[in-house]
Each structure stands twice: as C-alpha cells, then as structure tokens.
Motif scaffolding. Structure first.
Motif, short mmCIF file in Angstrom:
data_model
loop_
_atom_site.label_atom_id
_atom_site.label_comp_id
_atom_site.label_asym_id
_atom_site.label_seq_id
_atom_site.Cartn_x
_atom_site.Cartn_y
_atom_site.Cartn_z
N GLN A 120 -7.33 1.43 -5.40
CA GLN A 120 -7.78 2.19 -4.23
C GLN A 120 -6.63 2.92 -3.55
O GLN A 120 -6.85 3.88 -2.81
CB GLN A 120 -8.45 1.25 -3.23
CG GLN A 120 -9.54 0.37 -3.83
CD GLN A 120 -10.52 1.12 -4.70
OE1 GLN A 120 -11.17 2.05 -4.23
NE2 GLN A 120 -10.61 0.76 -5.96
N TRP A 121 -5.42 2.48 -3.78
CA TRP A 121 -4.25 3.07 -3.14
C TRP A 121 -3.65 4.21 -3.94
O TRP A 121 -2.86 4.99 -3.42
CB TRP A 121 -3.19 2.00 -2.90
CG TRP A 121 -3.62 0.90 -1.97
CD1 TRP A 121 -4.62 0.96 -1.03
CD2 TRP A 121 -3.09 -0.42 -1.90
NE1 TRP A 121 -4.72 -0.23 -0.37
CE2 TRP A 121 -3.79 -1.11 -0.87
CE3 TRP A 121 -2.07 -1.09 -2.58
CZ2 TRP A 121 -3.52 -2.43 -0.54
CZ3 TRP A 121 -1.79 -2.41 -2.24
CH2 TRP A 121 -2.51 -3.07 -1.23
N SER A 122 -3.99 4.30 -5.22
CA SER A 122 -3.51 5.39 -6.06
C SER A 122 -4.57 5.69 -7.10
O SER A 122 -5.14 4.76 -7.70
CB SER A 122 -2.21 5.01 -6.77
OG SER A 122 -1.86 5.98 -7.75
N ALA A 142 1.16 3.99 -3.24
CA ALA A 142 0.76 5.40 -3.06
C ALA A 142 1.86 6.36 -3.49
O ALA A 142 1.58 7.52 -3.82
CB ALA A 142 0.39 5.65 -1.60
N ARG A 182 0.82 -1.22 0.00
CA ARG A 182 0.00 0.00 0.00
C ARG A 182 0.85 1.27 0.00
O ARG A 182 0.62 2.19 -0.81
CB ARG A 182 -0.92 0.00 1.22
CG ARG A 182 -1.82 1.21 1.29
CD ARG A 182 -2.87 1.09 2.38
NE ARG A 182 -3.85 2.16 2.27
CZ ARG A 182 -5.10 2.08 2.73
NH1 ARG A 182 -5.51 0.96 3.31
NH2 ARG A 182 -5.93 3.08 2.60
N ALA A 191 -4.63 -1.85 -5.78
CA ALA A 191 -3.82 -0.72 -6.23
C ALA A 191 -4.70 0.42 -6.71
O ALA A 191 -4.35 1.60 -6.55
CB ALA A 191 -2.87 -1.16 -7.34
#
Length: 317
Positions: free
Chosen positions: A52-54, A23, A19, A50
């Motif tokens: 949701q993380w970027s 980001a 995570r 990924a």
C-alpha cells in the motif's frame, strides 16, 4: 544494475515506521522488498503494508516455512498478498529449521526435502485455481479450491542450499533463494540450480569501517546460524568444513563464546559485507556479477540510523 532488494522490517524499527522509507525505495533504485520470519514479525504482514505504501516494488517472502501453516492456509495467504499487491508478490517457501518448526511451533520436523517439494506442487495447483485432491508423501489434501484465485500468476521460489533443493528449485519452481554465502560461492550454487530460474540471495551487510566491530557481530551471527545442521552441511559442501571445524567442536562442547572466537577472519569477511557504504555497495554488486539475479540486502545494526543506511546503499546513491 538489475534487481536490487532489501530486507524489511529493519532491525529495531517498528513496522509502521517504514512507510516513508518504503515510499522512497523505488526512486532510490530498489526493485524489491523481501521479508523473513523467525521470532519477530511474520513474513506477510509487512509486505501487505508495503504493497500500500509503494505501487512499484516487487514483494517477496524469504521465506515462509512449509510446516508452520497448513497448505491451504499458505495458499490463501499467498493469494491475498497477490491481490493486495496487484500481482507483485513472490512466494518464497522453505523448510526452515528444527528450532523454529519443532521447538517453537510444536510441529514435527521430518523429511524437509519432501515436505517442501509436496508443498510446492500443491501450491502450484491451488494458486492456478485447481481443485486439489491429492495424496502427497508428507500430507494429503481433499477437495480444496481457492475461492479467490489470483488474477496474476504467483511465482514460487524455494529456499535452497545444497544440490538436491537447488535442482528442485531449478526444475519445478521459479527459482531459488539462498543466504549465508560469499560472492565467490555463487558460481557453484548457480551451476547446481541451472541457468533457468531466478537466483535470489540474502546478503548480510554491516556498513561500518570499524572492522573489529563488524567481525564481532559477524562471528556471533555465524556461530548461531552455521551450527544449524543444514547450514553446516551447506558450508561443508562449499568447502569451508575444515575452516569451521574448530567452531563446531567448541559449540558441541557447550562453549558458545569460544566457538565464535574460533571463526577465521577470512570466513567472516566472505559472509558479512562490511566497510564503507561505497565498499559495501560494490561488494553486493559482485554477487550480481557472479550470477545472483536478485541481491537482497539484510542490513545489520551498526548504531547508525537504519533508514539512512538503506538509502545510502541504494544502487543509485
């Protein structure tokens, strides 16, 4: 520099532990995260995380096999990834290999070119929201329509090694995904595909100045992969047939260790990027200079921290 991708998950790193790195990737200069599937993670779940993380990275599969999911299931999965990523998803599909398809998944591996072509044609129609009833050469579909048509068009790219698939990728898909090639091989691959469409290449990178260690790892991987018939034919076409003949003969005789030892240094050095981090970054850039639109780093384990190496290999580092 244009696009610059990395393969995730990193070797030996749990999926959820990516995570923080994901980001940071866009700020480091990465544009893409690509996944794969053999016997580790599936190709789609890491990309859903990924996404949701970027909110800046493009996400792609390289590749999802066309045999191991039904055509409709593959369309639904692609549509879901397109939705959760806000239209940043690229679906890379390919035939995979007899080991993965037949030995591990119990599905007959037959007519890989036709199966890939038929799946591409089905997916283009299904992801556009069409109701599909069609007799393809390798399967048939009756009355399938996605309930949740993607708001954004989903690009589809094909895993392609030799002229027939490269030409299909250039003619009917949005591009081609290739791997296990040297930087100097790119012009030949690009010429077969044509000028239109995106060419992505997974590039195996081993950032260490211990050349013996890098070559030892490279020989193990090359002997495992390039003895697969599709890759053997690819390198015959690229002109490495004679250089790799001793490896193939030893492998066919059951001498796995001997086969790896027979791979010449020049073949290893062409297919495995190694050296200092700066040297590796420059070597990857050579692929782009020779015609790869999206170089995708596949980081090989060196014993060093994988996330730190990923950061160091960023184009802006």
């Amino acid at each position: 520099m244009g696009r610059w991708g990395i393969t995730l998950p990193l070797t030996g790193v749990p999926v959820l532990d990516h995570r923080v790195l994901v980001a940071e990737l866009a700020d480091l200069g990465y544009t893409d995260v690509w996944s794969a599937e053999t016997a580790g993670t599936d190709a789609f779940t890491p990309l859903a995380l990924a996404a949701q993380w970027s909110d800046r990275l493009r996400l792609g599969t390289a590749i999802a096999p066309v045999y191991t999911r039904g055509p409709a299931t593959l369309a639904m999965t692609a549509a879901t990834l397109a939705e959760v990523s806000g239209g940043r998803f690229v679906l890379g599909i390919g035939s995979s290999s007899p080991v993965i398809v037949q030995r591990w998944n119990g599905v007959e591996f037959s007519e890989p070119f036709k199966r890939t072509r038929d799946t591409l044609r089905f997916l283009k129609a299904a992801l556009a929201g069409e109701k599909v009833t069609e007799e393809y050469d390798t399967f048939s579909v009756r009355g399938f329509r996605l309930e949740r048509t993607p708001e954004h068009r989903v690009p589809i790219m094909l895993a392609a090694l030799r002229p027939g698939m490269l030409r299909l990728a250039g003619r009917e898909a949005d591009g081609a995904i290739t791997n296990w090639l040297g930087a100097d091989d790119v012009t030949k691959v690009r010429a077969e595909m044509g000028a239109d469409g995106e060419l992505a290449a997974r590039i195996f990178v081993c950032p260490t100045e211990d050349a013996d260690a890098a070559r030892a790892l490279g020989r193990m991987l090359i002997s495992t992969y390039l003895t697969v018939p599709a890759y053997a034919a690819f390198h015959e076409w690229l002109g490495r047939g004679e250089a790799l003949r001793p490896m193939h003969e030893a492998w066919a005789a059951g001498d796995r260790r001997g086969a790896a030892a027979l791979i010449p240094d020049e073949v290893v050095d062409a297919l495995i990027v190694h050296g200092s981090v700066d040297e590796c970054r420059a070597h990857v850039a050579k692929y782009a200079a020779n015609g790869v639109d999206t170089p995708v780093i596949a980081l090989l384990p060196t014993g060093a921290d994988q996330a730190e190496l990923a950061r160091a290999l960023a184009p802006g580092a």
